[in-house]
Structures are given as C-alpha cells and as structure tokens.
Scaffold this motif. Structure first.
Motif, PDB file in Angstrom:
ATOM      1  N   HIS A  75      39.883  67.723  -3.281  1.00 27.91           N
ATOM      2  CA  HIS A  75      39.387  66.327  -3.379  1.00 27.91           C
ATOM      3  C   HIS A  75      37.896  66.658  -3.334  1.00 27.91           C
ATOM      4  O   HIS A  75      37.333  67.722  -2.770  1.00 27.91           O
ATOM      5  N   ASP A  76      37.256  65.642  -3.567  1.00 27.53           N
ATOM      6  CA  ASP A  76      35.585  65.539  -3.097  1.00 27.53           C
ATOM      7  C   ASP A  76      35.444  65.433  -1.596  1.00 27.53           C
ATOM      8  O   ASP A  76      36.345  64.731  -1.010  1.00 27.53           O
ATOM      9  N   CYS A  77      34.432  66.093  -1.042  1.00 24.58           N
ATOM     10  CA  CYS A  77      34.279  66.155   0.155  1.00 24.58           C
ATOM     11  C   CYS A  77      32.706  66.555   0.498  1.00 24.58           C
ATOM     12  O   CYS A  77      31.944  66.558  -0.378  1.00 24.58           O
ATOM     13  N   ASN A  78      32.238  66.271   1.874  1.00 26.78           N
ATOM     14  CA  ASN A  78      30.907  66.463   2.071  1.00 26.78           C
ATOM     15  C   ASN A  78      30.472  67.923   2.424  1.00 26.78           C
ATOM     16  O   ASN A  78      29.366  68.201   2.871  1.00 26.78           O
ATOM     17  N   VAL A  79      31.445  68.883   2.130  1.00 25.96           N
ATOM     18  CA  VAL A  79      31.200  70.314   2.140  1.00 25.96           C
ATOM     19  C   VAL A  79      30.305  70.681   1.246  1.00 25.96           C
ATOM     20  O   VAL A  79      29.201  71.673   1.282  1.00 25.96           O
ATOM     21  N   SER A  80      30.782  70.580  -0.052  1.00 26.00           N
ATOM     22  CA  SER A  80      30.273  70.979  -1.263  1.00 26.00           C
ATOM     23  C   SER A  80      29.544  69.910  -2.102  1.00 26.00           C
ATOM     24  O   SER A  80      30.579  68.797  -2.280  1.00 26.00           O
ATOM     25  N   THR A  81      28.519  70.061  -2.730  1.00 25.16           N
ATOM     26  CA  THR A  81      28.212  68.915  -3.779  1.00 25.16           C
ATOM     27  C   THR A  81      28.687  69.297  -5.072  1.00 25.16           C
ATOM     28  O   THR A  81      28.844  68.360  -6.003  1.00 25.16           O
ATOM     29  N   ASP A  82      29.278  70.438  -5.482  1.00 24.11           N
ATOM     30  CA  ASP A  82      29.733  70.846  -6.770  1.00 24.11           C
ATOM     31  C   ASP A  82      30.990  71.100  -6.924  1.00 24.11           C
ATOM     32  O   ASP A  82      31.580  71.252  -8.084  1.00 24.11           O
ATOM     33  N   HIS A  83      31.795  71.257  -5.894  1.00 23.91           N
ATOM     34  CA  HIS A  83      33.028  71.713  -5.800  1.00 23.91           C
ATOM     35  C   HIS A  83      34.187  70.882  -5.070  1.00 23.91           C
ATOM     36  O   HIS A  83      33.724  70.287  -4.181  1.00 23.91           O
ATOM     37  N   LYS A  84      35.330  70.776  -5.709  1.00 22.42           N
ATOM     38  CA  LYS A  84      36.323  70.065  -4.606  1.00 22.42           C
ATOM     39  C   LYS A  84      37.043  70.865  -4.068  1.00 22.42           C
ATOM     40  O   LYS A  84      37.157  72.237  -4.315  1.00 22.42           O
ATOM     41  N   LEU A  85      37.522  70.603  -2.713  1.00 18.95           N
ATOM     42  CA  LEU A  85      38.280  71.376  -1.811  1.00 18.95           C
ATOM     43  C   LEU A  85      39.639  70.782  -1.446  1.00 18.95           C
ATOM     44  O   LEU A  85      39.862  69.531  -1.478  1.00 18.95           O
ATOM     45  N   PRO A  86      40.631  71.549  -0.951  1.00 19.31           N
ATOM     46  CA  PRO A  86      41.977  71.008  -0.465  1.00 19.31           C
ATOM     47  C   PRO A  86      41.671  70.351   1.066  1.00 19.31           C
ATOM     48  O   PRO A  86      40.938  70.924   1.721  1.00 19.31           O
ATOM     49  N   LEU A  87      42.536  69.317   1.249  1.00 21.87           N
ATOM     50  CA  LEU A  87      42.382  68.831   2.524  1.00 21.87           C
ATOM     51  C   LEU A  87      43.520  68.911   3.553  1.00 21.87           C
ATOM     52  O   LEU A  87      44.411  68.923   2.941  1.00 21.87           O
ATOM     53  N   PHE A  88      43.309  69.196   4.796  1.00 28.03           N
ATOM     54  CA  PHE A  88      44.421  69.358   5.797  1.00 28.03           C
ATOM     55  C   PHE A  88      44.325  68.217   6.638  1.00 28.03           C
ATOM     56  O   PHE A  88      43.330  67.866   7.068  1.00 28.03           O
ATOM     57  N   THR A  89      45.602  67.528   6.787  1.00 25.85           N
ATOM     58  CA  THR A  89      45.625  66.376   7.605  1.00 25.85           C
ATOM     59  C   THR A  89      46.142  66.842   9.123  1.00 25.85           C
ATOM     60  O   THR A  89      47.160  67.248   9.152  1.00 25.85           O
TER      61      THR A  89
END
Length: 477
Positions: free
Chosen positions: A180-194
C-alpha cells in the motif's frame, strides 16, 4: 516499555514461508519486538543486493559528502553551515524495520541533541585532520561513548530508505503480499501491519548481509579486532597501551582513537582496515540466538507440553510458580536435552542475549496460555531488568539472567535488588547460566541470600543452569 504478548513474525503474519525470506537474503523480522541487530554502513558496498551495493552506497556517500562539505566550511558551532549539517543528521529511530535495543512496541524515538552534537564535533575533528571520506560516520559509535550502534543503524536506514523499500516491495509482489501507499517511501508501496491498537504500520525488510549484532554497552570489540588486522594500527595501539597488564575497554578505546586520529593517513588506514574485515551477522553461528528464537515461534518448541493453568487471583505466589515452571522447563532442556548446544559458538559461550531469547520463547507460551504479561528488558526507572512477569499492579516477578563468567555477585547483591526497589516488588529470581567458569560465586551469593533470610528480609531465589557441553543423548547413561 510496552508489554509483549504473542510476538508475531513477518512470515507468519503475511502467510509466507520463512524460507522464502531466507532465500531472498532478507531478515524475517518480528513485527512487535525489536531484533538486536543493526545496519552497519561499512557493509553496504559488500551486499549481494544491487539496490544496496550500488544505489544504496551511492546515496549514503552523496548524503554524507554533503554533511562533510558543510562541516568543512563551518567556522564555528551554530553558524549557517553548522546548522545545515545538523539537518543532514537525522537520528530519529525508524520504527519500520524492527532493529535495535528496544524490547517491544517498535515505536520510533528520537535521541538527545547532545548525541547529534557529539557526532558533529568528532566529524569536524576528523575533517580538520584532512580526511573527507563520508563513511567516517560509520565509526562514530566507536569514537563517541554516547553514540550507540543503533544510532548509526537508524541514520543509515533513513538515508537508504528508498532502496530498502524497493527490495521490500519486490519481495512482497513476488510472494503475493499486499502493498500500500504510505509515508515512508515516495516511490514504493509497502506491506502494512495492524497493531493490537488498530494502528497500521508500514514494514521495511532489511537484507541479512548488511546487519551485525548490536554491541553490548557500546563494546565495539569487533571494530577493534577488524582494525587490528592491520600491522601498523596494531603496533600503534600497543604503544598507546604501554605496559598496562589488563587494559579496560576505556583504555582500548582511547588507544584505538589515538591510533586512528593521529593523522589523515592514520584515519584512512583505520577506516580501510575496518571496511575490509568487518562481516555481517552469521546465521549459521547465530551468536544472539535470533534464528533459534524465530524457529521456536514458527514451529513451536519440541517437548513443550500444553502449559497448565494458574489461579492468578491468589496473588504473586502463583505467578512465581508459573515463572519457576518456565525456568524448570528451560533448565531441563539445557541440562538433559540438547538445548545447551544453542548456547555455544565455536567452542565458546554465546552472548548472554542468546540464552535470554530462547528462555523468552519458552516462557511466552506459558504467559500466553494464562494471560500473563511478559516484558523482556523492561525498564522500570533503575535500568533494564531482563524480564518482568506481571498480572495486574500488585503481582510482579522479576527475573535477572547472568552468565557465570559475568558480574554474578554484584548482579545478585545489588543489581536485582535495585530493580526490585524500582518496580516496587519483593519478588525476584536470579538465574545463572553456568558455562563451567562459575567458581565460588554461587557460594558467595547463597551466603548473601542466607544473611537476608536470617534478618527476616525477602531474599531473591537463585537458580543455576548447567550449560556446559554434554555427551550426546545416546551416550549418556
């Protein structure tokens, strides 16, 4: 420190084989507990991952070349160039990779301003020698007492965030893990842990070949060994140590600093020796016991029976019974089974952390079954105790675990008592992992224990676990 319950591996949470991460050369991290490893920038150019070996090291050098350039033109602290260099040194802990000294929670933190200033002052001193290699910042943990390896790891991770995110995204897409899109990277999507509180946290995977184990109490002995591979540095260090029969860590650090910072040639030689000889964490040796811990949480612990239930309403004595049962099981598998093998490395005892992690994995099963909180390395105002078991406010039991070659008497007489006072509990258990060098220490602490009992004080329990090498089970009588 947050409490830890039911630690979760990345592979388990996202339904991917741990072997797939291993094959990709990536750490299979715990999503809610930090691993005691750190990213060493010295290892970046040795990585098997081209994103790190090429783009990552280029980005690291570019970033800190600017840092060095700004410090070089700074005339005094807090002038415009100094402030610009300061902005280049981001020491906030990135919570996304799960590396560091933290026991749980993986929440990022920031460090005191004096740590940043210490790094900048030492860097300025090196620059004034005439050195300009941006990788000088890799050694700040050695040159500055208050700069830990985790600090170096964190500012390195922030500089190479895009490269780490690229590797993570590629692995996740190859293994059908949603990103998913996130505020960690501008160019890459990352997995999210709830998290248990419902917060979605992005996860960044880290290559195995750019991490090393965190030194204990800023003991950079690996740096020392790497640097001393060079005969010229070794000779200079020996001269500075002079006739000291038993040089302390502080003595050795002073000698190495003097040897490295005598001239620009000395510093460049020192940095080159470190870069040539430092190696990444070896999964086969597993000095910290991380892989054993991961295996236990992935596959369970062989020989671990379904824990019985405990009536916690009767008070702390019932938690003490639970904790003693966890220690009895750990002791039995070390002394009667083959678990002692996990506590040795190439004929030498592993670091204290290895026995603590394996015990933690065993104890967690009991705690999970009985709704007991276990906090590894819980800090209660007097420093970090190894383990705190609790059920409500009143029922708290502390466990301190020491290697037989360590400060056993001080640990029992002073350290554990200090922790008990800080946590407002009378209940403590002192565990000694005996590697064959215990000597008379256990008799000394038993005398201390008896003295406390004689005056009517509550004395902490003492448990000794024999971790010396054993014959194979088939050869034992």
């Amino acid at each position: 420190m947050a409490r830890v319950k039911d630690p979760t591996l990345f592979s388990v949470y996202f339904g991917v084989e741990s072997d797939a991460l291993q094959a990709a050369g990536l750490i299979d991290p715990f999503l809610d507990v930090d691993i005691n490893l750190f990213i060493d920038p010295v290892l970046l150019e040795k990585s098997s991952h081209p994103q790190i070996r090429k783009q990552g090291i280029d980005e690291f050098r570019r970033h800190f070349q600017n840092f060095v350039r700004l410090l070089a033109i700074s005339k005094e602290e807090n002038d415009a160039a100094w402030k610009a260099a300061r902005r280049q040194l981001d020491l906030r802990e990135p919570p996304e990779n799960g590396l560091g000294y933290g026991g749980s929670g993986r929440s990022g933190s920031s460090r005191p301003e004096d740590v940043r200033i210490a790094i900048m002052r030492t860097s300025k001193e090196i620059i004034e020698l005439g050195a300009n290699d941006p990788e000088m910042v890799s050694l700040m943990g050695f040159f500055e007492e208050n700069v830990g390896a985790d600090t170096i790891s964190d500012f390195t991770a922030r500089v190479i965030t895009e490269q780490l995110a690229s590797i993570t995204e590629a692995f996740c897409k190859a293994n059908s893990i949603p990103v998913h899109d996130c505020n960690v990277s501008t160019d890459h999507k990352l997995p999210l842990f709830t998290t248990v509180r419902g917060r979605k946290v992005p996860i960044v995977l880290v290559p195995l070949d750019i991490v090393r184990e965190l030194p204990v109490a800023n003991d950079w002995s690996e740096i020392e060994r790497a640097a001393l591979q060079n005969a010229r540095i070794r000779d200079r260090v020996n001269r500075y140590l002079g006739g000291l029969a038993r040089p302390t860590i502080a003595d050795r650090k002073f000698a190495l600093r003097k040897a490295a910072m005598g001239s620009v040639e000395d510093f460049d030689l020192f940095l080159a020796a470190v870069k040539d000889n430092v190696t990444s964490y070896d999964p086969n040796l597993d000095a910290l016991g991380y892989y054993r811990l991961k295996a236990i949480f992935s596959n369970g612990f062989e020989g671990l029976k379904q824990p019985r239930t405990y009536n916690l309403s009767v008070g702390p004595q019932e938690i003490i019974r639970l904790v003693n049962d966890t220690l009895d099981l750990f002791k039995r598998h070390v002394e009667k089974g083959n678990l002692w093998e996990e506590l040795w490395i190439e004929g030498k005892p592993k670091k204290e952390r290895a026995s603590q992690l394996i015990y933690y994995a065993i104890a967690d099963a009991f705690c999970k079954a009985n709704n007991v909180d276990i906090s590894p390395e819980a800090n209660m105002g007097g420093g970090p105790i190894d383990f705190k078991f609790s059920s409500g406010y009143a029922a708290r039991v502390l466990v301190e675990m020491k290697r037989s070659g360590g400060t056993v008497v001080h640990g029992y007489e002073k350290q554990l008592e200090f922790y008990k006072d800080a946590s407002q509990t009378e209940f403590g258990i002192f565990v000694i992992i005996d590697y064959g060098d215990l000597g008379n220490k256990v008799n000394e602490i038993r005398q201390i224990q008896q003295t406390r009992i004689d005056i009517g004080a509550r004395a902490s329990e003492i448990i000794v676990i024999d971790a010396t090498p054993k014959a194979s089970a088939s050869k034992r009588k």
